[in-house]
Design a protein around this motif. Structure first.
Motif, PDB file in Angstrom:
ATOM      1  N   LEU A  98      42.610  43.338  18.828  1.00 30.34           N
ATOM      2  CA  LEU A  98      43.548  44.051  19.712  1.00 30.34           C
ATOM      3  C   LEU A  98      44.871  44.272  18.979  1.00 30.34           C
ATOM      4  O   LEU A  98      45.402  45.381  18.942  1.00 30.34           O
ATOM      5  CB  LEU A  98      43.788  43.251  20.988  1.00 30.34           C
ATOM      6  N   ILE A 153      33.627  25.447  30.351  1.00 32.13           N
ATOM      7  CA  ILE A 153      34.380  24.799  31.438  1.00 32.13           C
ATOM      8  C   ILE A 153      33.438  24.048  32.377  1.00 32.13           C
ATOM      9  O   ILE A 153      33.659  22.881  32.710  1.00 32.13           O
ATOM     10  CB  ILE A 153      35.186  25.859  32.220  1.00 32.13           C
ATOM     11  N   ILE A 154      32.343  24.703  32.747  1.00 27.26           N
ATOM     12  CA  ILE A 154      31.441  24.086  33.734  1.00 27.26           C
ATOM     13  C   ILE A 154      30.717  22.882  33.133  1.00 27.26           C
ATOM     14  O   ILE A 154      30.792  21.763  33.644  1.00 27.26           O
ATOM     15  CB  ILE A 154      30.430  25.129  34.261  1.00 27.26           C
ATOM     16  N   ALA A 171      40.469  37.257  31.160  1.00 26.54           N
ATOM     17  CA  ALA A 171      39.493  38.139  30.518  1.00 26.54           C
ATOM     18  C   ALA A 171      39.653  39.562  31.027  1.00 26.54           C
ATOM     19  O   ALA A 171      39.640  40.515  30.243  1.00 26.54           O
ATOM     20  CB  ALA A 171      38.089  37.617  30.765  1.00 26.54           C
ATOM     21  N   ILE A 223      44.111  50.514  24.721  1.00 23.64           N
ATOM     22  CA  ILE A 223      44.194  50.817  23.293  1.00 23.64           C
ATOM     23  C   ILE A 223      43.140  51.839  22.912  1.00 23.64           C
ATOM     24  O   ILE A 223      43.401  52.788  22.158  1.00 23.64           O
ATOM     25  CB  ILE A 223      44.038  49.530  22.450  1.00 23.64           C
ATOM     26  N   LEU A 254      40.402  31.812  33.809  1.00 26.05           N
ATOM     27  CA  LEU A 254      39.703  32.376  32.653  1.00 26.05           C
ATOM     28  C   LEU A 254      39.275  33.815  32.920  1.00 26.05           C
ATOM     29  O   LEU A 254      39.513  34.706  32.100  1.00 26.05           O
ATOM     30  CB  LEU A 254      38.491  31.507  32.326  1.00 26.05           C
ATOM     31  N   LEU A 266      42.624  41.056  29.408  1.00 31.41           N
ATOM     32  CA  LEU A 266      42.326  41.449  28.027  1.00 31.41           C
ATOM     33  C   LEU A 266      41.512  42.737  27.980  1.00 31.41           C
ATOM     34  O   LEU A 266      41.757  43.607  27.148  1.00 31.41           O
ATOM     35  CB  LEU A 266      41.566  40.326  27.318  1.00 31.41           C
ATOM     36  N   PHE A 267      40.531  42.838  28.908  1.00 29.55           N
ATOM     37  CA  PHE A 267      39.690  44.041  28.916  1.00 29.55           C
ATOM     38  C   PHE A 267      40.529  45.285  29.221  1.00 29.55           C
ATOM     39  O   PHE A 267      40.333  46.329  28.610  1.00 29.55           O
ATOM     40  CB  PHE A 267      38.563  43.905  29.944  1.00 29.55           C
ATOM     41  N   TRP A 325      38.706  38.651  18.986  1.00 29.36           N
ATOM     42  CA  TRP A 325      39.020  39.733  19.924  1.00 29.36           C
ATOM     43  C   TRP A 325      40.535  39.970  19.969  1.00 29.36           C
ATOM     44  O   TRP A 325      41.003  41.104  19.813  1.00 29.36           O
ATOM     45  CB  TRP A 325      38.489  39.349  21.305  1.00 29.36           C
ATOM     46  N   LEU A 326      41.300  38.890  20.148  1.00 31.65           N
ATOM     47  CA  LEU A 326      42.756  39.019  20.163  1.00 31.65           C
ATOM     48  C   LEU A 326      43.252  39.659  18.875  1.00 31.65           C
ATOM     49  O   LEU A 326      44.126  40.529  18.882  1.00 31.65           O
ATOM     50  CB  LEU A 326      43.414  37.651  20.342  1.00 31.65           C
ATOM     51  N   ILE A 364      36.848  23.158  38.603  1.00 29.12           N
ATOM     52  CA  ILE A 364      36.088  24.154  37.844  1.00 29.12           C
ATOM     53  C   ILE A 364      36.384  25.555  38.362  1.00 29.12           C
ATOM     54  O   ILE A 364      36.594  26.492  37.597  1.00 29.12           O
ATOM     55  CB  ILE A 364      34.573  23.848  37.932  1.00 29.12           C
ATOM     56  N   ILE A 387      43.699  45.717  28.529  1.00 30.09           N
ATOM     57  CA  ILE A 387      44.464  46.036  27.314  1.00 30.09           C
ATOM     58  C   ILE A 387      43.565  46.747  26.312  1.00 30.09           C
ATOM     59  O   ILE A 387      43.927  47.774  25.725  1.00 30.09           O
ATOM     60  CB  ILE A 387      45.051  44.749  26.690  1.00 30.09           C
ATOM     61  N   LEU A 417      39.845  26.693  37.115  1.00 27.82           N
ATOM     62  CA  LEU A 417      39.800  27.062  35.699  1.00 27.82           C
ATOM     63  C   LEU A 417      39.053  28.373  35.494  1.00 27.82           C
ATOM     64  O   LEU A 417      39.475  29.221  34.700  1.00 27.82           O
ATOM     65  CB  LEU A 417      39.140  25.942  34.891  1.00 27.82           C
ATOM     66  N   LEU A 465      32.767  30.694  27.265  1.00 25.46           N
ATOM     67  CA  LEU A 465      33.921  29.905  27.706  1.00 25.46           C
ATOM     68  C   LEU A 465      33.701  29.364  29.117  1.00 25.46           C
ATOM     69  O   LEU A 465      34.042  28.222  29.419  1.00 25.46           O
ATOM     70  CB  LEU A 465      35.200  30.748  27.657  1.00 25.46           C
ATOM     71  N   LEU A 466      33.096  30.193  29.965  1.00 20.22           N
ATOM     72  CA  LEU A 466      32.775  29.735  31.326  1.00 20.22           C
ATOM     73  C   LEU A 466      31.805  28.560  31.273  1.00 20.22           C
ATOM     74  O   LEU A 466      31.996  27.549  31.952  1.00 20.22           O
ATOM     75  CB  LEU A 466      32.137  30.885  32.115  1.00 20.22           C
ATOM     76  N   LEU A 483      33.300  35.474  26.899  1.00 19.12           N
ATOM     77  CA  LEU A 483      33.720  35.042  28.233  1.00 19.12           C
ATOM     78  C   LEU A 483      32.685  34.096  28.843  1.00 19.12           C
ATOM     79  O   LEU A 483      33.021  33.036  29.389  1.00 19.12           O
ATOM     80  CB  LEU A 483      33.911  36.273  29.115  1.00 19.12           C
ATOM     81  N   TYR A 536      31.229  46.220  23.877  1.00 16.72           N
ATOM     82  CA  TYR A 536      31.844  45.120  24.608  1.00 16.72           C
ATOM     83  C   TYR A 536      30.971  43.877  24.683  1.00 16.72           C
ATOM     84  O   TYR A 536      31.420  42.841  25.146  1.00 16.72           O
ATOM     85  CB  TYR A 536      32.180  45.578  26.039  1.00 16.72           C
ATOM     86  N   LYS A 585      32.325  40.565  23.535  1.00 21.36           N
ATOM     87  CA  LYS A 585      33.476  40.081  24.297  1.00 21.36           C
ATOM     88  C   LYS A 585      33.011  39.440  25.604  1.00 21.36           C
ATOM     89  O   LYS A 585      33.532  38.408  26.031  1.00 21.36           O
ATOM     90  CB  LYS A 585      34.433  41.239  24.572  1.00 21.36           C
ATOM     91  N   ILE A 586      31.980  40.045  26.217  1.00 22.27           N
ATOM     92  CA  ILE A 586      31.410  39.452  27.427  1.00 22.27           C
ATOM     93  C   ILE A 586      30.734  38.130  27.091  1.00 22.27           C
ATOM     94  O   ILE A 586      30.860  37.143  27.821  1.00 22.27           O
ATOM     95  CB  ILE A 586      30.416  40.441  28.083  1.00 22.27           C
TER      96      ILE A 586
END
Lengths: 219, 72, 224
Positions: free
Chosen positions: C208, C20-21, B53, B63, B49, B56-57, C204-205, B42, B59, B45, C16-17, C13, C6, C9-10
């Motif tokens: 961008l 995983i957990i 992130a 922009i 991740l 990405l932030f 998000w991607l 964990i 980038i 991973l 997604l965390l 994240l 933002y 976007k947070i």
């Protein structure tokens, strides 16, 4: 002039033009008969499953070739002329209608030639013919719009194949499944889902073509 | 009568099947979890991740800066 | 830009965390054949959700473009497809890896698999069509038309056809849906948040890429 009348006269014009040159007609005839003959020379005899799939593959390539020409044969000036006398809806409807006629003719020729040379291992001929007719109509509906798009993008026949094959594959899968049911002589109720999906796809494609073609036509 | 026998057999069959399913131990990675080593996975991973992130932030920020300099 | 822009976007994240957990630690039903790989549901399935959302955004912006002729709408449509194709590739690759270990082959003849492969071809055709057209306005218009035309057929391909055919996937062709194994909904409690996290990441991607394209577009029009 009402929409239906416009469509009728446009189809009539297409038929007269075709009758004068007989270009597409002879092309289709030659293409279908020679493909069937080549397949016969290569296979001699086939088992029923291959028989069915081979028929649809011949149909697929013959129809791409037949419908590819539907927008290409019109010169730029003539298209401009139609634009002034008829609405885009009438034009796309007439094209679909004309292509349905061509496809019905093509499938009749193809099926006859195929059946004469390879024989017909079909259990339920009525359902099989229904599948062929439905296939002809749906091929016409999908290919007409795609050929319109390809024609706007420079009349490229590779582009036509690239654009239309992903769309036609689901149709082909359903048609092959339906005609296989017919070949095995299964009860019609088994094939209802396929018939329903085919009808739905046709309704969707014609509606979308009708609403999108005005944008494509306007240059 | 035939129907009753048939349904009876079906019920028995179902019972046997469900027993067979509960009895046969399906191998799961319980050891891995109880030994606590799964947390290492964990962690790895999560690091990947979070790293992505952050990338990405940055980038995104870049922009935004470009957009601002265009407007100015 | 402040933190206000933002927050989602947070959120992506954090989701997604959480995925995983909770995806690795949470309880899963013990099933034969799949064993622990059932956890792949949390990572493989969201790829498809994200792809579908992006294609949906693309078709919406294609329709918008046709009525507005705003070049920015066209840029959103094409960038959605670009990112959607990436998620489709991830979905196919992860699915192939998983299928190889559970169904015995990387490409079992499964309608969902074939359907998504053909749908990929459809969107690659969309990108080919764009390359074939030189003039910008024409490219935007004609590709938008193709996009709107192809979308309903993709739905038939990926969501209606597999339901009427035998499939290895749950919830298709007589197979029970995965809800049957997930009696207390503990899997759904992981899957749906993770899926939302991936969808937000995909968007998000896309934004961008869209913003870069917009900058390029502005540079291009100014210099001419």
């Amino acid at each position: 002039m009402s929409l239906l009348k416009e469509v009728g006269s446009l189809i009539q014009k297409d038929i007269i033009l075709e009758w004068r040159s007989k270009y597409a007609l002879n092309g289709i005839l030659l293409y279908v008969v020679s493909t069937v003959f080549v397949c016969y020379q290569a296979f001699k005899s086939v088992d029923p499953t291959t028989w069915n799939v081979l028929f649809w593959i011949i149909m697929l390539f013959a129809s791409v070739n037949a419908i590819n020409k539907s927008f290409v044969q019109e010169s730029q000036h003539r298209q401009l002329y139609y634009y002034t006398i008829a609405g885009p809806k009438a034009i796309i409807l007439s094209k679909i209608g004309y292509n349905v006629l061509i496809m019905l003719l093509l499938s009749a020729i193809a099926f006859t030639a195929y059946a004469v040379i390879f024989g017909t291992p079909v259990g339920d001929l009525t359902l099989y013919l229904l599948a062929v007719v439905l296939g002809a109509v749906s091929f016409a509906a999908v290919f007409t719009m795609v050929s319109g798009i390809a024609a706007k993008a420079g009349n490229n026949s590779t582009l036509m194949a690239v654009l239309s094959f992903p769309i036609i594959i689901p149709l082909l899968i359903i048609l092959i499944r339906l005609s296989k049911n017919a070949m095995l002589g299964l009860d019609w109720s088994v094939s209802y889902p396929e018939l329903l999906v085919l009808a739905a796809i046709n309704v969707i494609t014609v509606t979308i073509s009708l609403s999108l073609f005005p944008y494509l036509w306007r240059d | 009568m035939k129907k009753i026998i048939l349904s009876f057999l079906l019920v028995i069959n179902g019972l046997i099947c469900s027993f067979a399913q509960t009895n046969a131990e399906v191998e799961m990675a319980t050891d891995f979890r109880s030994s606590g080593k799964i947390y290492v996975v964990i962690l790895v991973l999560a690091i990947i991740l979070i790293g992505l992130a952050i990338y990405l932030f940055t980038i995104d920020r870049k922009i935004t800066r470009l957009e601002k300099s265009r407007k100015a | 830009m402040t933190m206000k822009h933002y927050w989602w976007k947070i959120l992506a994240l954090l989701l997604l965390l959480y995925g995983i957990i909770a995806g690795l630690l949470g309880p899963v039903p013990a099933l034969p054949i799949v064993h622990e790989t059932i956890r792949n549901v949390y990572f493989h399935v969201p790829m498809w959700f994200t792809m579908f959302t992006l294609y949906l955004i693309s078709v919406i912006y294609s329709i918008k473009y046709l009525s507005s002729n705003n070049p920015h709408h066209d840029l959103v449509a094409v960038e959605s497809v670009n990112v959607g194709v990436i998620f489709c590739t991830f979905g196919l690759l992860t699915g192939m890896a998983w299928a190889n270990f559970t169904w015995g082959a990387p490409w079992p003849n499964d309608p969902k698999l074939n359907g998504s492969a053909i749908a990929t071809l459809m969107y690659l055709a969309y990108l080919v069509l764009r390359n074939a057209l030189e003039e910008e306005q024409k490219r935007a218009k004609i590709s938008a038309i193709y996009n709107v035309f192809a979308f309903p057929i993709m739905i038939v391909l990926m969501y209606i056809l597999p339901k009427t055919t035998d499939s290895l996937h749950p919830g298709a062709g007589g197979n029970s849906g995965f809800g049957q194994f997930d009696l207390d909904g503990s899997m759904k409690a992981v899957l749906y948040p993770t899926a939302i996290g991936w969808i937000l990441t995909g968007i998000w991607l896309m934004t961008l890429r869209f913003r870069i394209r917009k900058l390029e577009y502005q540079n291009h029009t100014v210099s001419e």
